[in-house]
Scaffold this motif. Sequence first.
Motif, short mmCIF file in Angstrom:
data_model
loop_
_atom_site.label_atom_id
_atom_site.label_comp_id
_atom_site.label_asym_id
_atom_site.label_seq_id
_atom_site.Cartn_x
_atom_site.Cartn_y
_atom_site.Cartn_z
N VAL A 1 0.40 -1.40 -0.13
CA VAL A 1 -0.22 0.22 0.22
C VAL A 1 1.09 1.23 0.09
CG1 VAL A 1 -1.59 1.32 1.41
CG2 VAL A 1 -1.87 -1.02 1.10
N ASP A 2 1.68 1.03 0.70
CA ASP A 2 2.58 2.47 1.27
C ASP A 2 3.88 2.86 0.69
OD1 ASP A 2 3.44 1.33 3.73
OD2 ASP A 2 2.71 2.63 4.70
N GLY A 3 4.74 1.00 0.45
CA GLY A 3 6.18 0.89 -0.43
C GLY A 3 6.82 1.11 1.21
N TRP A 4 6.36 0.73 2.63
CA TRP A 4 7.02 1.08 3.20
C TRP A 4 6.92 -0.83 4.37
CZ3 TRP A 4 5.96 0.28 9.19
CH2 TRP A 4 7.50 -0.27 10.15
N TYR A 5 7.82 -1.08 4.84
CA TYR A 5 8.05 -2.15 5.50
C TYR A 5 9.81 -2.17 6.81
CZ TYR A 5 6.90 -3.96 0.87
OH TYR A 5 6.57 -4.28 -0.22
N PRO A 6 8.93 -3.12 7.76
CA PRO A 6 9.44 -2.51 9.05
C PRO A 6 10.93 -3.29 8.76
CG PRO A 6 8.37 -4.43 8.45
CD PRO A 6 7.36 -3.80 8.00
N TYR A 7 11.27 -4.49 8.29
CA TYR A 7 12.62 -5.22 8.35
C TYR A 7 13.40 -5.21 6.60
CZ TYR A 7 11.59 -5.37 13.28
OH TYR A 7 11.05 -5.02 14.36
#
Length: 229
Positions: free
Chosen positions: A152-158
């Motif tokens: 959805v927003d292109g951000w991954y935590p790791y």
Amino acid sequence: MPVVAWRIAIVLMAALAEAWNIKNMLASGERASEHFAYFTVQANLLVIVVMAWMLLVPQSRRPAWFDHLRGAATAYIVLTGLVYAVLLAKPDEVWSWSIEFTNAAQHRIIPWLVALDWLLVPTARRIRFGRGAWWMLYPLAYLGCSWLRGLVDGWYPYPFLDPGEHGGWAGLLVPTGQVLLAFLIGIFLVAGVGRLRYRESGADAARSSARRAARPSSTSSSPHSNSSP
């Protein structure tokens, strides 16, 4: 009293570390939706809830599933420290204690304290391996939600969840598979330790004896077996 003091220390350290994190989050402008999306933060918050629950609610008033919640929280926080050390920490951070307080507390100190609590304080009920397998549901749900958010927003935590870091989705098979395998093995190890450390209390033994005494014997006669015709 030593157990109570130990658990108070865990709650205070975990709460202080997360409060420090929130202070840094507000100062840096980091989005709360990103900060609280980290598995490390979620696992530490779960530890606070479980430890506070044990401090405030007597064992006799806890639900039957509480020992599984405690075991799952133990597995999650211990594996958080392990995954950090193996996959996420920089080479010079693995054995260094010069890292910031929140990092040391959430990835090293608290995992050790919670692991020792699980090892030294037996569960109130015997852990069943079949039910312990349900502890994997949360890591699997976290994995799915992290990927969905990334789409959805292109951000991954790791990094091991980011297809852009591994040349596409196919490249995630090895790093993500390693983490899932580590969680599976770790969860069953924690469940096994809990099962081995279980000791039936006097009250539990009395209830078990009463249940066995109440069961009809397979060799007993029926009520009318010796009656006259």
